[in-house]
Scaffold this motif. Structure first.
Motif, PDB file in Angstrom:
ATOM      1  N   MET A   1     -44.259  -1.338  25.385  1.00  0.00           N
ATOM      2  CA  MET A   1     -42.952  -1.499  24.765  1.00  0.00           C
ATOM      3  C   MET A   1     -42.988  -0.928  23.351  1.00  0.00           C
ATOM      4  SD  MET A   1     -40.989  -3.054  26.961  1.00  0.00           S
ATOM      5  CE  MET A   1     -39.634  -3.877  26.183  1.00  0.00           C
ATOM      6  N   TYR A   2     -41.834  -0.479  22.908  1.00  0.00           N
ATOM      7  CA  TYR A   2     -41.672   0.017  21.556  1.00  0.00           C
ATOM      8  C   TYR A   2     -40.580  -0.816  20.896  1.00  0.00           C
ATOM      9  CZ  TYR A   2     -41.616   3.309  17.715  1.00  0.00           C
ATOM     10  OH  TYR A   2     -41.734   3.879  16.462  1.00  0.00           O
ATOM     11  N   ARG A   3     -40.857  -1.275  19.677  1.00  0.00           N
ATOM     12  CA  ARG A   3     -39.982  -2.237  19.023  1.00  0.00           C
ATOM     13  C   ARG A   3     -39.396  -1.655  17.740  1.00  0.00           C
ATOM     14  NH1 ARG A   3     -42.642  -7.427  18.817  1.00  0.00           N
ATOM     15  NH2 ARG A   3     -44.387  -6.130  18.267  1.00  0.00           N
ATOM     16  N   VAL A   4     -38.097  -1.906  17.557  1.00  0.00           N
ATOM     17  CA  VAL A   4     -37.425  -1.620  16.297  1.00  0.00           C
ATOM     18  C   VAL A   4     -37.018  -2.968  15.722  1.00  0.00           C
ATOM     19  CG1 VAL A   4     -35.473  -0.493  15.181  1.00  0.00           C
ATOM     20  CG2 VAL A   4     -36.587   0.596  17.154  1.00  0.00           C
ATOM     21  N   THR A   5     -37.541  -3.281  14.541  1.00  0.00           N
ATOM     22  CA  THR A   5     -37.217  -4.539  13.867  1.00  0.00           C
ATOM     23  C   THR A   5     -36.319  -4.226  12.687  1.00  0.00           C
ATOM     24  OG1 THR A   5     -39.355  -5.474  14.486  1.00  0.00           O
ATOM     25  CG2 THR A   5     -38.163  -6.581  12.703  1.00  0.00           C
ATOM     26  N   ILE A   6     -35.223  -4.944  12.581  1.00  0.00           N
ATOM     27  CA  ILE A   6     -34.307  -4.776  11.459  1.00  0.00           C
ATOM     28  C   ILE A   6     -34.300  -6.082  10.677  1.00  0.00           C
ATOM     29  CG2 ILE A   6     -31.971  -4.185  10.720  1.00  0.00           C
ATOM     30  CD1 ILE A   6     -31.672  -2.940  13.601  1.00  0.00           C
ATOM     31  N   ALA A   7     -34.742  -6.011   9.428  1.00  0.00           N
ATOM     32  CA  ALA A   7     -34.763  -7.174   8.548  1.00  0.00           C
ATOM     33  C   ALA A   7     -33.573  -7.078   7.608  1.00  0.00           C
ATOM     34  CB  ALA A   7     -36.068  -7.214   7.754  1.00  0.00           C
ATOM     35  N   TYR A   8     -32.670  -8.039   7.743  1.00  0.00           N
ATOM     36  CA  TYR A   8     -31.481  -8.074   6.896  1.00  0.00           C
ATOM     37  C   TYR A   8     -31.731  -8.987   5.712  1.00  0.00           C
ATOM     38  CZ  TYR A   8     -28.993  -5.943  10.804  1.00  0.00           C
ATOM     39  OH  TYR A   8     -28.583  -5.087  11.797  1.00  0.00           O
ATOM     40  N   GLY A   9     -31.456  -8.478   4.504  1.00  0.00           N
ATOM     41  CA  GLY A   9     -31.574  -9.290   3.302  1.00  0.00           C
ATOM     42  C   GLY A   9     -30.483 -10.348   3.243  1.00  0.00           C
ATOM     43  N   ALA A  39     -33.642  -9.372  20.714  1.00  0.00           N
ATOM     44  CA  ALA A  39     -33.831 -10.737  20.217  1.00  0.00           C
ATOM     45  C   ALA A  39     -33.442 -10.741  18.746  1.00  0.00           C
ATOM     46  CB  ALA A  39     -35.278 -11.180  20.384  1.00  0.00           C
ATOM     47  N   GLY A  40     -32.848 -11.824  18.315  1.00  0.00           N
ATOM     48  CA  GLY A  40     -32.464 -11.918  16.914  1.00  0.00           C
ATOM     49  C   GLY A  40     -32.326 -13.360  16.487  1.00  0.00           C
ATOM     50  N   GLY A  41     -32.476 -13.592  15.194  1.00  0.00           N
ATOM     51  CA  GLY A  41     -32.314 -14.942  14.688  1.00  0.00           C
ATOM     52  C   GLY A  41     -32.426 -15.003  13.182  1.00  0.00           C
ATOM     53  N   LYS A  42     -31.878 -16.084  12.636  1.00  0.00           N
ATOM     54  CA  LYS A  42     -31.971 -16.325  11.197  1.00  0.00           C
ATOM     55  C   LYS A  42     -33.397 -16.710  10.832  1.00  0.00           C
ATOM     56  CE  LYS A  42     -27.235 -17.834  10.630  1.00  0.00           C
ATOM     57  NZ  LYS A  42     -26.351 -18.949  10.268  1.00  0.00           N
ATOM     58  N   CYS A  43     -33.805 -16.273   9.658  1.00  0.00           N
ATOM     59  CA  CYS A  43     -35.159 -16.562   9.183  1.00  0.00           C
ATOM     60  C   CYS A  43     -35.237 -17.978   8.631  1.00  0.00           C
ATOM     61  CB  CYS A  43     -35.559 -15.563   8.114  1.00  0.00           C
ATOM     62  SG  CYS A  43     -35.663 -13.879   8.744  1.00  0.00           S
ATOM     63  N   ASP A  44     -36.418 -18.535   8.693  1.00  0.00           N
ATOM     64  CA  ASP A  44     -36.699 -19.883   8.231  1.00  0.00           C
ATOM     65  C   ASP A  44     -38.063 -19.849   7.553  1.00  0.00           C
ATOM     66  OD1 ASP A  44     -36.404 -22.597   7.850  1.00  0.00           O
ATOM     67  OD2 ASP A  44     -36.426 -23.117   9.965  1.00  0.00           O
ATOM     68  N   SER A  45     -38.488 -20.958   7.024  1.00  0.00           N
ATOM     69  CA  SER A  45     -39.842 -21.035   6.477  1.00  0.00           C
ATOM     70  C   SER A  45     -40.452 -22.365   6.893  1.00  0.00           C
ATOM     71  CB  SER A  45     -39.831 -20.913   4.952  1.00  0.00           C
ATOM     72  OG  SER A  45     -39.310 -22.073   4.352  1.00  0.00           O
ATOM     73  N   LEU A  46     -41.747 -22.394   6.911  1.00  0.00           N
ATOM     74  CA  LEU A  46     -42.452 -23.624   7.270  1.00  0.00           C
ATOM     75  C   LEU A  46     -42.746 -24.501   6.063  1.00  0.00           C
ATOM     76  CD1 LEU A  46     -44.980 -22.221   9.898  1.00  0.00           C
ATOM     77  CD2 LEU A  46     -42.829 -23.425  10.315  1.00  0.00           C
ATOM     78  N   ASP A  47     -42.687 -23.898   4.860  1.00  0.00           N
ATOM     79  CA  ASP A  47     -43.057 -24.658   3.666  1.00  0.00           C
ATOM     80  C   ASP A  47     -41.869 -25.008   2.766  1.00  0.00           C
ATOM     81  OD1 ASP A  47     -42.423 -22.237   2.509  1.00  0.00           O
ATOM     82  OD2 ASP A  47     -44.443 -21.828   1.768  1.00  0.00           O
ATOM     83  N   GLY A  48     -40.658 -24.698   3.202  1.00  0.00           N
ATOM     84  CA  GLY A  48     -39.477 -25.038   2.415  1.00  0.00           C
ATOM     85  C   GLY A  48     -39.054 -23.986   1.417  1.00  0.00           C
ATOM     86  N   ASN A  49     -39.878 -22.962   1.201  1.00  0.00           N
ATOM     87  CA  ASN A  49     -39.485 -21.873   0.304  1.00  0.00           C
ATOM     88  C   ASN A  49     -38.453 -20.999   0.993  1.00  0.00           C
ATOM     89  OD1 ASN A  49     -41.130 -22.365  -1.997  1.00  0.00           O
ATOM     90  ND2 ASN A  49     -42.903 -21.692  -0.810  1.00  0.00           N
ATOM     91  N   PRO A  50     -37.586 -20.374   0.237  1.00  0.00           N
ATOM     92  CA  PRO A  50     -36.601 -19.490   0.861  1.00  0.00           C
ATOM     93  C   PRO A  50     -37.304 -18.323   1.567  1.00  0.00           C
ATOM     94  CG  PRO A  50     -36.039 -19.912  -1.444  1.00  0.00           C
ATOM     95  CD  PRO A  50     -37.410 -20.465  -1.212  1.00  0.00           C
ATOM     96  N   PRO A  51     -36.868 -17.973   2.765  1.00  0.00           N
ATOM     97  CA  PRO A  51     -37.490 -16.849   3.460  1.00  0.00           C
ATOM     98  C   PRO A  51     -37.136 -15.525   2.778  1.00  0.00           C
ATOM     99  CG  PRO A  51     -35.618 -17.676   4.708  1.00  0.00           C
ATOM    100  CD  PRO A  51     -35.818 -18.610   3.550  1.00  0.00           C
ATOM    101  N   ALA A  52     -37.983 -14.533   2.956  1.00  0.00           N
ATOM    102  CA  ALA A  52     -37.768 -13.231   2.322  1.00  0.00           C
ATOM    103  C   ALA A  52     -36.543 -12.513   2.884  1.00  0.00           C
ATOM    104  CB  ALA A  52     -39.012 -12.357   2.493  1.00  0.00           C
ATOM    105  N   ALA A  53     -36.235 -12.729   4.148  1.00  0.00           N
ATOM    106  CA  ALA A  53     -35.087 -12.084   4.786  1.00  0.00           C
ATOM    107  C   ALA A  53     -34.145 -13.153   5.327  1.00  0.00           C
ATOM    108  CB  ALA A  53     -35.555 -11.168   5.910  1.00  0.00           C
ATOM    109  N   TYR A  54     -32.925 -12.760   5.571  1.00  0.00           N
ATOM    110  CA  TYR A  54     -31.919 -13.678   6.114  1.00  0.00           C
ATOM    111  C   TYR A  54     -31.940 -13.692   7.641  1.00  0.00           C
ATOM    112  CZ  TYR A  54     -27.382 -15.738   7.201  1.00  0.00           C
ATOM    113  OH  TYR A  54     -26.386 -16.541   7.710  1.00  0.00           O
ATOM    114  N   PHE A  55     -32.061 -12.519   8.250  1.00  0.00           N
ATOM    115  CA  PHE A  55     -31.948 -12.395   9.700  1.00  0.00           C
ATOM    116  C   PHE A  55     -32.853 -11.269  10.168  1.00  0.00           C
ATOM    117  CE2 PHE A  55     -29.995 -11.025  13.666  1.00  0.00           C
ATOM    118  CZ  PHE A  55     -29.541 -12.202  14.243  1.00  0.00           C
TER     119      PHE A  55
END
Length: 103
Positions: A1-9, A39-55
């Motif tokens: 498989m070949y993947r294109v990942t789009i990180a939205y700020g 596949a897509g989803g909003k970013c989260d963090s495990l330590d409570g810090n804001p994630p670097a990307a939104y989605f």
């Protein structure tokens, strides 16, 4: 498989981003030929810090050639052109082969 990942700020208006993405952008991007899986989803963090990307969006193709053809198509160009209409936090694209999978 070949993947294109789009990180939205982080957008200036998350509600507007969410609405536009689901009702306008996804129907446009859904027409890109050769897509095997999305596949897509909003970013989260495990330590409570804001994630670097939104989605994060991940678009999977059978091969790099299929990805190039898909994004080079009229439908792929329309999806790419639409990003500026809602991604007020910017967007970064990453291209990768799925070399390792487990299991």
């Amino acid at each position: 498989m070949y993947r294109v990942t789009i990180a939205y700020g982080h957008p200036t208006d998350p509600t507007a981003f969410d609405e536009y993405y689901t009702t306008t952008h996804l129907p446009i991007a859904g027409k890109i030929p050769g897509v095997q899986r999305f596949a897509g989803g909003k970013c989260d963090s495990l330590d409570g810090n804001p994630p670097a990307a939104y989605f994060l969006a991940e678009i999977f193709f059978a091969s790099k050639d299929d990805a190039a053809a898909g994004f080079g198509s009229e439908e792929g160009q329309a999806a790419a052109a639409d990003i500026g209409n809602f991604a007020t936090g910017g967007a970064s694209l990453y291209f990768s082969n799925e070399d390792i999978t487990n299991p």
